[in-house]
Design a protein around this motif. Structure first.
Motif, PDB file in Angstrom:
ATOM      1  N   LEU A 188       0.934  -1.081  -0.039  1.00 24.31           N
ATOM      2  CA  LEU A 188      -0.050   0.051  -0.150  1.00 24.31           C
ATOM      3  C   LEU A 188       1.004   1.162   0.048  1.00 24.31           C
ATOM      4  O   LEU A 188       0.621   2.333  -0.588  1.00 24.31           O
ATOM      5  CB  LEU A 188      -0.899   0.109   1.213  1.00 24.31           C
ATOM      6  N   SER A 218       2.609   1.566  -3.416  1.00 26.76           N
ATOM      7  CA  SER A 218       1.650   2.356  -4.520  1.00 26.76           C
ATOM      8  C   SER A 218       1.332   3.574  -4.437  1.00 26.76           C
ATOM      9  O   SER A 218       0.719   4.287  -5.134  1.00 26.76           O
ATOM     10  CB  SER A 218       0.353   1.516  -4.179  1.00 26.76           C
ATOM     11  N   THR A 219       1.518   4.324  -3.337  1.00 30.30           N
ATOM     12  CA  THR A 219       1.491   5.702  -3.202  1.00 30.30           C
ATOM     13  C   THR A 219       2.606   6.647  -3.604  1.00 30.30           C
ATOM     14  O   THR A 219       2.465   7.832  -4.033  1.00 30.30           O
ATOM     15  CB  THR A 219       0.996   6.263  -1.809  1.00 30.30           C
ATOM     16  N   ASN A 223      -4.305   8.195  -5.219  1.00 34.24           N
ATOM     17  CA  ASN A 223      -3.897   7.463  -4.014  1.00 34.24           C
ATOM     18  C   ASN A 223      -4.599   7.141  -2.729  1.00 34.24           C
ATOM     19  O   ASN A 223      -4.414   6.549  -1.879  1.00 34.24           O
ATOM     20  CB  ASN A 223      -2.430   7.697  -3.572  1.00 34.24           C
ATOM     21  N   ALA A 257      -5.443   3.574  -1.392  1.00 37.65           N
ATOM     22  CA  ALA A 257      -4.396   3.223  -0.657  1.00 37.65           C
ATOM     23  C   ALA A 257      -4.283   3.499   0.649  1.00 37.65           C
ATOM     24  O   ALA A 257      -4.026   2.927   1.631  1.00 37.65           O
ATOM     25  CB  ALA A 257      -3.230   3.168  -1.453  1.00 37.65           C
ATOM     26  N   VAL A 299      -6.967   2.540   2.921  1.00 40.71           N
ATOM     27  CA  VAL A 299      -6.875   0.961   3.490  1.00 40.71           C
ATOM     28  C   VAL A 299      -5.988   0.847   4.482  1.00 40.71           C
ATOM     29  O   VAL A 299      -6.103   0.311   5.589  1.00 40.71           O
ATOM     30  CB  VAL A 299      -6.870  -0.163   2.390  1.00 40.71           C
ATOM     31  N   THR A 300      -4.706   1.598   4.296  1.00 41.17           N
ATOM     32  CA  THR A 300      -3.874   1.633   5.460  1.00 41.17           C
ATOM     33  C   THR A 300      -4.260   2.209   6.503  1.00 41.17           C
ATOM     34  O   THR A 300      -3.791   1.983   7.731  1.00 41.17           O
ATOM     35  CB  THR A 300      -2.442   2.546   4.746  1.00 41.17           C
TER      36      THR A 300
END
Length: 293
Positions: free
Chosen positions: A243, A246-247, A268, A271, A274-275
């Protein structure tokens, strides 16, 4: 009627940044801001985690994630535009560290925190990090409210018109947060999980300069992973790292050019969301486990 000026900065921001105008050339001011940004980045990503971790043997992970973050789109964008997000977050984390580790310097921590908030409003979320386990909940609430209202009051320092300009142009992007369980279990204000949650909230709540602000996520995430590494299984470890990474890269909109997983990683936000929720879940789980023990 005349159009109201657009501003995303607190009124005192111009006074704090006034010394940069004393530099003869714009390039000189830009270079000075670049040096300050690099120092702030290293403090957030390396110095702050090391200061808070008892185990100093995990420096490889710290330097690896820091190096990768330096080559990421958010960090390059922050430097290229001469933004002050890294400066604001550096002052915030320094204030939190000083408050919890050097009680005699607590007024210095308040000062640094106030400067950070007057540079960028979103560090105000970290007011909850000034809670002290040794104090009663009433004392903690009074301290947090005092910090919040004092900084809000400073918005009116240069007159009501300047305050109105800021309030009028601030976007109303607010998302909920589950602080209840964490406060109930008396989590320390400088706890790795609490710091990461506050950091993620600064990315989610005021959705301004979103790309810039991602540059300071590395340090709090490194601190969290190393602090709770014994409780993290390989699956959770992989999810958090995936995650985060991915940012780091920019994904173009299809109207602007080529894109890759645009829907999944648009600005972003998914992500980060979710984090955020994974971190809250893990913090509640870890605190419940420690209470049972």
């Amino acid at each position: 009627s005349s159009q109201r000026p657009i501003t995303f900065y607190p009124p005192l921001y111009n006074i704090i940044m006034l010394p940069f105008t004393w530099i003869p050339s714009q390039m000189g001011a830009y270079l000075l801001m670049t040096v300050i940004s690099f120092f702030c980045f290293f403090f957030i990503s390396i110095i702050f985690p090391i200061l808070n971790l008892k185990n100093k043997s995990k420096l490889t992970l710290i330097f690896a994630m820091t190096t990768i973050s330096m080559m990421s789109y958010p960090f390059i964008f922050e430097i290229e535009r001469g933004q002050s997000n890294l400066l604001a977050m550096c002052l915030t984390l320094a204030a939190v560290y000083i408050y919890h580790n050097h009680s005699r310097l607590k007024y210095l921590s308040y000062f640094l925190f106030t400067i950070a908030v007057q540079i960028k409003l979103y560090p105000l979320i970290f007011a909850f990090s000034f809670m002290n386990q040794k104090k009663t909940w009433q004392q903690n609430i009074l301290r947090v409210l005092a910090l919040i209202f004092f900084n809000i009051g400073l918005i009116f320092a240069l007159g009501i018109n300047e305050a109105k300009n800021l309030i009028y142009t601030l976007p109303a992007y607010l998302e909920g947060g589950d602080f209840y369980h964490l406060l109930k279990n008396k989590m320390r204000g400088d706890d790795a999980g609490f710091i990461l949650i506050c950091t993620l909230l600064t990315l989610l709540l005021p959705a301004v300069s979103h790309d810039y602000k991602l540059s300071y996520l590395a340090g709090p995430l490194i601190y969290f992973i190393l602090k709770y590494e014994e409780n993290l299984n390989s699956g959770i470890y992989f999810v958090l790292c995936f995650l985060y990474f991915s940012t780091l890269w920019h994904f173009w909109d299809h109207k602007q050019g080529p894109y890759f997983f645009t829907v999944l990683f648009k600005v972003n936000t998914p992500a980060i969301f979710v984090t955020y929720f994974v971190t809250i879940f893990l913090c509640i789980k870890f605190k419940s486990k420690s209470n049972l023990n």
